[in-house]
Motif scaffolding. Structure first.
Motif, PDB file in Angstrom:
ATOM      1  N   MET A   1       0.839  -1.186   0.000  1.00 44.63           N
ATOM      2  CA  MET A   1       0.000   0.000   0.000  1.00 44.63           C
ATOM      3  C   MET A   1       0.884   1.250   0.000  1.00 44.63           C
ATOM      4  N   THR A   2       0.507   2.235  -0.796  1.00 45.75           N
ATOM      5  CA  THR A   2       1.267   3.464  -0.915  1.00 45.75           C
ATOM      6  C   THR A   2       0.813   4.469   0.146  1.00 45.75           C
ATOM      7  N   ALA A   3       1.768   5.074   0.829  1.00 40.95           N
ATOM      8  CA  ALA A   3       1.452   6.092   1.830  1.00 40.95           C
ATOM      9  C   ALA A   3       1.099   7.395   1.134  1.00 40.95           C
ATOM     10  N   SER A   4       0.221   8.173   1.755  1.00 44.44           N
ATOM     11  CA  SER A   4      -0.176   9.471   1.212  1.00 44.44           C
ATOM     12  C   SER A   4       0.077  10.539   2.267  1.00 44.44           C
ATOM     13  N   ARG A   5       0.625  11.682   1.810  1.00 44.90           N
ATOM     14  CA  ARG A   5       0.914  12.773   2.730  1.00 44.90           C
ATOM     15  C   ARG A   5       0.195  14.034   2.281  1.00 44.90           C
ATOM     16  N   SER A   6       0.090  14.980   3.204  1.00 45.76           N
ATOM     17  CA  SER A   6      -0.541  16.272   2.935  1.00 45.76           C
ATOM     18  C   SER A   6       0.371  17.396   3.388  1.00 45.76           C
ATOM     19  N   LEU A  92       0.962  13.584 -10.404  1.00 44.43           N
ATOM     20  CA  LEU A  92       0.398  13.927  -9.099  1.00 44.43           C
ATOM     21  C   LEU A  92      -1.110  14.055  -9.247  1.00 44.43           C
ATOM     22  N   ASP A  93      -1.859  13.253  -8.520  1.00 47.98           N
ATOM     23  CA  ASP A  93      -3.321  13.285  -8.511  1.00 47.98           C
ATOM     24  C   ASP A  93      -3.721  13.599  -7.077  1.00 47.98           C
ATOM     25  N   SER A  94      -4.138  14.842  -6.844  1.00 50.83           N
ATOM     26  CA  SER A  94      -4.303  15.321  -5.472  1.00 50.83           C
ATOM     27  C   SER A  94      -5.476  16.296  -5.381  1.00 50.83           C
ATOM     28  N   THR A  95      -5.701  16.814  -4.182  1.00 51.56           N
ATOM     29  CA  THR A  95      -6.732  17.834  -3.961  1.00 51.56           C
ATOM     30  C   THR A  95      -6.159  18.971  -3.130  1.00 51.56           C
ATOM     31  N   VAL A  96      -6.702  20.164  -3.363  1.00 47.92           N
ATOM     32  CA  VAL A  96      -6.348  21.350  -2.585  1.00 47.92           C
ATOM     33  C   VAL A  96      -7.630  21.865  -1.941  1.00 47.92           C
ATOM     34  N   THR A  97      -7.573  22.097  -0.628  1.00 49.38           N
ATOM     35  CA  THR A  97      -8.742  22.581   0.105  1.00 49.38           C
ATOM     36  C   THR A  97      -8.370  23.822   0.899  1.00 49.38           C
ATOM     37  N   PHE A  98      -9.181  24.868   0.740  1.00 50.36           N
ATOM     38  CA  PHE A  98      -9.056  26.085   1.532  1.00 50.36           C
ATOM     39  C   PHE A  98     -10.266  26.163   2.439  1.00 50.36           C
ATOM     40  N   THR A  99     -10.026  26.336   3.738  1.00 53.02           N
ATOM     41  CA  THR A  99     -11.106  26.494   4.706  1.00 53.02           C
ATOM     42  C   THR A  99     -10.932  27.843   5.380  1.00 53.02           C
ATOM     43  N   PHE A 116      -0.234  13.336  -1.816  1.00 57.79           N
ATOM     44  CA  PHE A 116       1.138  13.078  -2.265  1.00 57.79           C
ATOM     45  C   PHE A 116       1.479  11.626  -1.924  1.00 57.79           C
ATOM     46  N   ARG A 117       1.706  10.822  -2.940  1.00 56.03           N
ATOM     47  CA  ARG A 117       2.024   9.410  -2.754  1.00 56.03           C
ATOM     48  C   ARG A 117       3.539   9.249  -2.612  1.00 56.03           C
ATOM     49  N   SER A 118       3.923   8.375  -1.708  1.00 56.32           N
ATOM     50  CA  SER A 118       5.341   8.128  -1.496  1.00 56.32           C
ATOM     51  C   SER A 118       5.661   6.737  -2.031  1.00 56.32           C
ATOM     52  N   PRO A 119       6.709   6.600  -2.806  1.00 54.31           N
ATOM     53  CA  PRO A 119       7.800   7.550  -3.030  1.00 54.31           C
ATOM     54  C   PRO A 119       7.651   8.402  -4.291  1.00 54.31           C
ATOM     55  N   GLN A 120       6.685   8.104  -5.173  1.00 59.32           N
ATOM     56  CA  GLN A 120       6.658   8.763  -6.480  1.00 59.32           C
ATOM     57  C   GLN A 120       6.456  10.273  -6.419  1.00 59.32           C
ATOM     58  N   ASN A 121       5.826  10.804  -5.384  1.00 62.16           N
ATOM     59  CA  ASN A 121       5.604  12.250  -5.287  1.00 62.16           C
ATOM     60  C   ASN A 121       6.480  12.921  -4.229  1.00 62.16           C
ATOM     61  N   ASP A 122       7.524  12.239  -3.774  1.00 56.75           N
ATOM     62  CA  ASP A 122       8.379  12.805  -2.726  1.00 56.75           C
ATOM     63  C   ASP A 122       9.014  14.127  -3.152  1.00 56.75           C
ATOM     64  N   ALA A 123       9.487  14.218  -4.389  1.00 59.62           N
ATOM     65  CA  ALA A 123      10.125  15.459  -4.851  1.00 59.62           C
ATOM     66  C   ALA A 123       9.107  16.600  -4.895  1.00 59.62           C
ATOM     67  N   ALA A 124       7.902  16.317  -5.384  1.00 59.77           N
ATOM     68  CA  ALA A 124       6.856  17.341  -5.425  1.00 59.77           C
ATOM     69  C   ALA A 124       6.467  17.770  -4.011  1.00 59.77           C
ATOM     70  N   TYR A 125       6.355  16.806  -3.115  1.00 58.44           N
ATOM     71  CA  TYR A 125       6.010  17.112  -1.722  1.00 58.44           C
ATOM     72  C   TYR A 125       7.062  18.033  -1.101  1.00 58.44           C
ATOM     73  N   ASP A 126       8.325  17.719  -1.298  1.00 58.21           N
ATOM     74  CA  ASP A 126       9.395  18.539  -0.738  1.00 58.21           C
ATOM     75  C   ASP A 126       9.388  19.945  -1.336  1.00 58.21           C
ATOM     76  N   ALA A 127       9.253  20.042  -2.649  1.00 57.81           N
ATOM     77  CA  ALA A 127       9.266  21.353  -3.310  1.00 57.81           C
ATOM     78  C   ALA A 127       8.028  22.173  -2.954  1.00 57.81           C
ATOM     79  N   MET A 128       6.889  21.523  -2.964  1.00 58.31           N
ATOM     80  CA  MET A 128       5.643  22.252  -2.729  1.00 58.31           C
ATOM     81  C   MET A 128       5.432  22.569  -1.250  1.00 58.31           C
ATOM     82  N   GLY A 129       6.070  21.820  -0.370  1.00 63.69           N
ATOM     83  CA  GLY A 129       5.956  22.113   1.057  1.00 63.69           C
ATOM     84  C   GLY A 129       6.414  23.523   1.371  1.00 63.69           C
ATOM     85  N   SER A 130       7.580  23.883   0.879  1.00 60.99           N
ATOM     86  CA  SER A 130       8.059  25.250   1.091  1.00 60.99           C
ATOM     87  C   SER A 130       7.364  26.216   0.138  1.00 60.99           C
ATOM     88  N   GLY A 131       6.994  25.728  -1.037  1.00 52.01           N
ATOM     89  CA  GLY A 131       6.316  26.579  -2.011  1.00 52.01           C
ATOM     90  C   GLY A 131       4.978  27.092  -1.521  1.00 52.01           C
TER      91      GLY A 131
END
Length: 146
Positions: A1-6, A92-99, A116-131
């Motif tokens: 199973m692939t882990a997902s992060r936010s 990257l197949d994801s969702t963005v939510t503003f509350t 963000f699925r790991s490991p395939q989206n790890d680079a996007a997660y790292d870049a977009m985290g600060s972004g």
């Protein structure tokens, strides 16, 4: 199973929810803090963002408005990248939510970019985290001009 992060960003803004809502839902304003777009705040509306192309990816992010509750909640899908990119620009197949929550003296804004699925989206997660942190500052700059 692939882990997902936010990625979760929270800010207390010194502006009322209706003003914050404008910055999140008016295409010309979104372009000032995020990317060029053809956004409309209507459930079911399909729109695109244009980012810098990377590898085989053309920089297009395909989106659809999934939820839209005036001055309260905005959620859209965020699908981009290509399978052939192994790092930034990977699929990257994801969702963005503003509350938005009214608080004394302004609005509490919570943004969550989920899926963000790991490991395939790890680079996007790292870049977009600060972004996304920089983007939140951009929203504040736009709000100051309204």
């Amino acid at each position: 199973m692939t882990a997902s992060r936010s990625i979760v960003i929270e800010r207390r803004l010194a502006y009322p929810p209706d003003r914050v809502w404008r910055a999140l839902t008016e295409g010309a304003l979104i372009a000032q803090w995020l990317m060029a777009n053809d956004f409309r705040a209507e459930v079911g509306h399909r729109f695109t963002f244009k980012a810098k192309p990377m590898g085989d990816w053309d920089g297009t992010v395909q989106c659809e408005v999934l939820a839209c509750e005036l001055h309260r909640l905005l959620r859209y899908s965020w699908v981009g990248g290509v399978a052939s990119n192994q790092t930034y620009g990977s699929r990257l197949d994801s969702t963005v939510t503003f509350t938005l929550t009214p608080v004394e003296g302004g609005t509490h804004l919570k943004m969550e970019h989920a899926g963000f699925r790991s490991p395939q989206n790890d680079a996007a997660y790292d870049a977009m985290g600060s972004g996304w942190g920089r983007i939140a500052q951009g929203i504040e700059r736009v709000l100051a001009t309204l």
